[in-house]
Design an enzyme around this catalytic site. Structure first.
Site, PDB file in Angstrom:
ATOM      1  N   GLY A 162       0.827  -1.198   0.000  1.00 56.18           N
ATOM      2  CA  GLY A 162       0.000   0.000   0.000  1.00 56.18           C
ATOM      3  C   GLY A 162       0.856   1.239   0.000  1.00 56.18           C
TER       4      GLY A 162
ATOM      5  CD  GLN B  27       3.714   5.723   2.402  1.00 54.98           C
ATOM      6  OE1 GLN B  27       2.682   5.157   2.093  1.00 54.98           O
ATOM      7  NE2 GLN B  27       4.827   5.058   2.696  1.00 54.98           N
TER       8      GLN B  27
ATOM      9  CB  CYS C  27       6.269   1.904   6.462  1.00 53.41           C
ATOM     10  SG  CYS C  27       5.637   3.431   5.750  1.00 53.41           S
ATOM     11  CG  LEU C  28       6.784   1.114   0.245  1.00 55.41           C
ATOM     12  CD1 LEU C  28       5.992   1.460  -1.005  1.00 55.41           C
ATOM     13  CD2 LEU C  28       7.893   0.120  -0.073  1.00 55.41           C
TER      14      LEU C  28
ATOM     15  CG  HIS D 139       0.698   0.703   7.334  1.00 55.96           C
ATOM     16  ND1 HIS D 139       1.836   0.264   7.978  1.00 55.96           N
ATOM     17  CD2 HIS D 139       1.125   1.620   6.441  1.00 55.96           C
ATOM     18  CE1 HIS D 139       2.887   0.917   7.502  1.00 55.96           C
ATOM     19  NE2 HIS D 139       2.487   1.734   6.554  1.00 55.96           N
ATOM     20  CD  GLU D 140      -0.626   2.132   3.064  1.00 55.06           C
ATOM     21  OE1 GLU D 140      -0.279   3.330   2.990  1.00 55.06           O
ATOM     22  OE2 GLU D 140       0.186   1.200   3.122  1.00 55.06           O
TER      23      GLU D 140
ATOM     24  CG  HIS E  50       0.987   6.413   5.835  1.00 57.52           C
ATOM     25  ND1 HIS E  50       2.209   6.905   6.234  1.00 57.52           N
ATOM     26  CD2 HIS E  50       1.198   5.120   5.490  1.00 57.52           C
ATOM     27  CE1 HIS E  50       3.127   5.939   6.133  1.00 57.52           C
ATOM     28  NE2 HIS E  50       2.540   4.844   5.685  1.00 57.52           N
TER      29      HIS E  50
HETATM   30 NI    NI Z   1       3.463   3.024   5.312  1.00 58.95          NI
END
Ligand code: NI
Length: 154
Positions: free
Chosen positions: A46, A51, A88-89, A130-131, A134
């Site tokens: 995701g 991000q 997480c990216l 999680h998303e 953000h």
């Molecule tokens: Ni993330």
């Protein structure tokens, strides 16, 4: 479409409360297309708009159940608990153990401004939580029981 740079922990955009999407149209579509290309290029589950430096309430989720674009998503209810690894990216090279609900129900808009509901369980539910975090400036490392380094990639 183009792959975008994924900002890393420490960048203030990751700590913003993102703004609701008000205009559905070509600009939003371009953002979502870039997010799809970026999450796939990075092998992520995701990606949230902040991000890639955009403080709007939009996320993409790429899981077994399918590819989802969630605009202005809201969690309606949660059930149960799961504890497991998460990455997480925007927090490269690390993973953590995070408690999340086992099941979530959410509503959201698609890129055309149509409202939908979804029910997610297991890893899908983890990805949704999680998303959506953000979008409120929250990273998994804020709520992880532990965070550890992953072995360096070749
Ligand atoms: Ni993330």
């Amino acid at each position: 479409m183009s792959k975008r740079y994924v900002v890393q922990d420490g960048d203030e955009v990751l700590r913003k409360t993102c703004r609701p999407v008000k205009v559905f149209g070509s600009e939003l579509n371009a953002l979502l297309n870039d997010m799809k290309e970026t999450v796939r290029a990075e092998n992520g589950a995701g990606l949230a708009a902040p991000q890639i430096g955009v403080d709007l309430r939009a996320v993409v989720i790429d899981v077994e159940e399918g590819f989802y674009e969630l605009i202005n998503p809201v969690i309606l209810s949660v059930k149960g608990e799961q504890k497991g690894p998460e990455g997480c990216l925007s927090v490269k090279g690390k993973q953590g153990t995070v408690r999340r609900p086992y099941k979530v129900k959410a509503e959201y808009f698609d890129r055309n401004g149509k409202k939908h509901k979804l029910t997610a369980e297991g890893f899908f539910a983890r990805a949704v939580c999680h998303e959506l975090d953000h979008l409120d400036g929250i990273l998994y490392i804020d709520k992880a029981d532990e965070v550890y380094d992953l072995p360096a990639e070749d």
